[in-house]
Design a protein around this motif. Structure first.
Motif, PDB file in Angstrom:
ATOM      1  N   SER A 135       0.818  -1.213   0.000  1.00  0.00           N
ATOM      2  CA  SER A 135       0.000   0.000   0.000  1.00  0.00           C
ATOM      3  C   SER A 135       0.851   1.263   0.000  1.00  0.00           C
ATOM      4  O   SER A 135       0.588   2.194  -0.752  1.00  0.00           O
ATOM      5  N   GLU A 136       1.877   1.280   0.849  1.00  0.00           N
ATOM      6  CA  GLU A 136       2.731   2.464   0.968  1.00  0.00           C
ATOM      7  C   GLU A 136       3.598   2.685  -0.274  1.00  0.00           C
ATOM      8  O   GLU A 136       3.715   3.801  -0.758  1.00  0.00           O
ATOM      9  N   GLN A 137       4.209   1.618  -0.759  1.00  0.00           N
ATOM     10  CA  GLN A 137       5.216   1.793  -1.798  1.00  0.00           C
ATOM     11  C   GLN A 137       4.693   1.626  -3.224  1.00  0.00           C
ATOM     12  O   GLN A 137       5.319   2.109  -4.156  1.00  0.00           O
ATOM     13  N   PHE A 138       3.579   0.937  -3.394  1.00  0.00           N
ATOM     14  CA  PHE A 138       3.126   0.651  -4.760  1.00  0.00           C
ATOM     15  C   PHE A 138       1.699   1.115  -5.043  1.00  0.00           C
ATOM     16  O   PHE A 138       1.288   1.159  -6.191  1.00  0.00           O
ATOM     17  N   GLN A 139       0.915   1.404  -4.008  1.00  0.00           N
ATOM     18  CA  GLN A 139      -0.483   1.821  -4.145  1.00  0.00           C
ATOM     19  C   GLN A 139      -1.259   0.907  -5.097  1.00  0.00           C
ATOM     20  O   GLN A 139      -2.063   1.355  -5.898  1.00  0.00           O
ATOM     21  N   ASP A 140      -1.022  -0.383  -5.017  1.00  0.00           N
ATOM     22  CA  ASP A 140      -1.757  -1.333  -5.850  1.00  0.00           C
ATOM     23  C   ASP A 140      -2.738  -2.118  -4.980  1.00  0.00           C
ATOM     24  O   ASP A 140      -2.902  -1.818  -3.805  1.00  0.00           O
ATOM     25  N   HIS A 141      -3.407  -3.089  -5.557  1.00  0.00           N
ATOM     26  CA  HIS A 141      -4.428  -3.857  -4.842  1.00  0.00           C
ATOM     27  C   HIS A 141      -4.205  -5.336  -5.082  1.00  0.00           C
ATOM     28  O   HIS A 141      -3.724  -5.745  -6.135  1.00  0.00           O
ATOM     29  N   GLY A 142      -4.579  -6.128  -4.082  1.00  0.00           N
ATOM     30  CA  GLY A 142      -4.455  -7.561  -4.239  1.00  0.00           C
ATOM     31  C   GLY A 142      -4.708  -8.298  -2.940  1.00  0.00           C
ATOM     32  O   GLY A 142      -5.298  -7.764  -1.999  1.00  0.00           O
ATOM     33  N   SER A 143      -4.243  -9.528  -2.903  1.00  0.00           N
ATOM     34  CA  SER A 143      -4.376 -10.356  -1.708  1.00  0.00           C
ATOM     35  C   SER A 143      -3.062 -11.086  -1.477  1.00  0.00           C
ATOM     36  O   SER A 143      -2.269 -11.281  -2.404  1.00  0.00           O
ATOM     37  N   VAL A 144      -2.847 -11.482  -0.240  1.00  0.00           N
ATOM     38  CA  VAL A 144      -1.625 -12.193   0.115  1.00  0.00           C
ATOM     39  C   VAL A 144      -1.983 -13.354   1.034  1.00  0.00           C
ATOM     40  O   VAL A 144      -2.920 -13.258   1.835  1.00  0.00           O
ATOM     41  N   LYS A 145      -1.245 -14.436   0.889  1.00  0.00           N
ATOM     42  CA  LYS A 145      -1.382 -15.589   1.773  1.00  0.00           C
ATOM     43  C   LYS A 145      -0.004 -15.919   2.334  1.00  0.00           C
ATOM     44  O   LYS A 145       0.996 -15.862   1.623  1.00  0.00           O
ATOM     45  N   VAL A 146       0.018 -16.255   3.616  1.00  0.00           N
ATOM     46  CA  VAL A 146       1.242 -16.647   4.300  1.00  0.00           C
ATOM     47  C   VAL A 146       1.176 -18.157   4.506  1.00  0.00           C
ATOM     48  O   VAL A 146       0.205 -18.662   5.072  1.00  0.00           O
ATOM     49  N   TYR A 147       2.204 -18.845   4.023  1.00  0.00           N
ATOM     50  CA  TYR A 147       2.232 -20.309   4.070  1.00  0.00           C
ATOM     51  C   TYR A 147       3.304 -20.823   5.016  1.00  0.00           C
ATOM     52  O   TYR A 147       4.357 -20.197   5.183  1.00  0.00           O
ATOM     53  N   ASN A 148       3.053 -21.995   5.598  1.00  0.00           N
ATOM     54  CA  ASN A 148       4.079 -22.689   6.372  1.00  0.00           C
ATOM     55  C   ASN A 148       4.888 -23.580   5.421  1.00  0.00           C
ATOM     56  O   ASN A 148       4.601 -23.612   4.219  1.00  0.00           O
TER      57      ASN A 148
END
Length: 159
Positions: A135-148
């Motif tokens: 958000s701060e550096q790219f002002q883009d949109h999306g989703s993120v997943k954190v995996y083990n």
């Protein structure tokens, strides 16, 4: 062969007087290194503790992706997320239509205790930090997943 006569033994089995000294020096160096990483005090100029990595870890000799390096740099530059630099391994970002899909592979939840894992809070903090970074550096949109390590989703967020 006389038991006290070791001249008939291969060189690897014969006594090596420098071996004990070398082992003692190695142990002393290791102990000094570990004590030096214990961090300390309130000195703002002190070197980072062992809970902080100055550069992202390498995986099996593979080149670290630019996204991984950039996210690591972002985490390291923020006091509240600096300790998260030790828990993630790789960041991948793919474009899917207008939005992005982020994937963070971590070393969290090694015992695969998916329900009630003590690492879940760290995974959630990592996802929030990723959202803030994008958000701060790219002002883009999306989703993120954190995996083990078993590629099970530990946390997810959108931005």
């Amino acid at each position: 062969m006389n038991v006290s006569d070791q001249s008939g033994l291969p060189a690897s089995r014969a006594r090596q007087p420098g071996r004990t000294r070398t082992a003692a020096v190695a142990v002393a160096l290791l102990a000094g290194t570990l004590l030096g990483c214990s961090g300390g005090g309130n000195d703002p100029d002190a070197r980072p503790t062992a809970s902080y990595q100055e550069s992202p870890p390498t995986r099996n000799g593979m080149e670290t992706s630019q996204n991984t390096k950039d996210f690591h740099k972002y985490l390291a530059s923020h006091e509240d997320s600096r300790n998260l630099t030790t828990i993630f391994i790789d960041v991948r970002i793919e474009r899917s239509g207008a939005d992005l899909s982020g994937m963070i592979i971590t070393g969290l939840d090694q015992n695969l205790e998916d329900t009630g894992s003590p690492d879940r809070q760290k995974a959630e903090r990592l996802a929030k930090a990723f959202v803030a970074w994008r958000s701060e550096q790219f002002q883009d949109h999306g989703s993120v997943k954190v995996y083990n390590p078993a590629m099970e989703t530990m946390s997810a967020a959108t931005w």
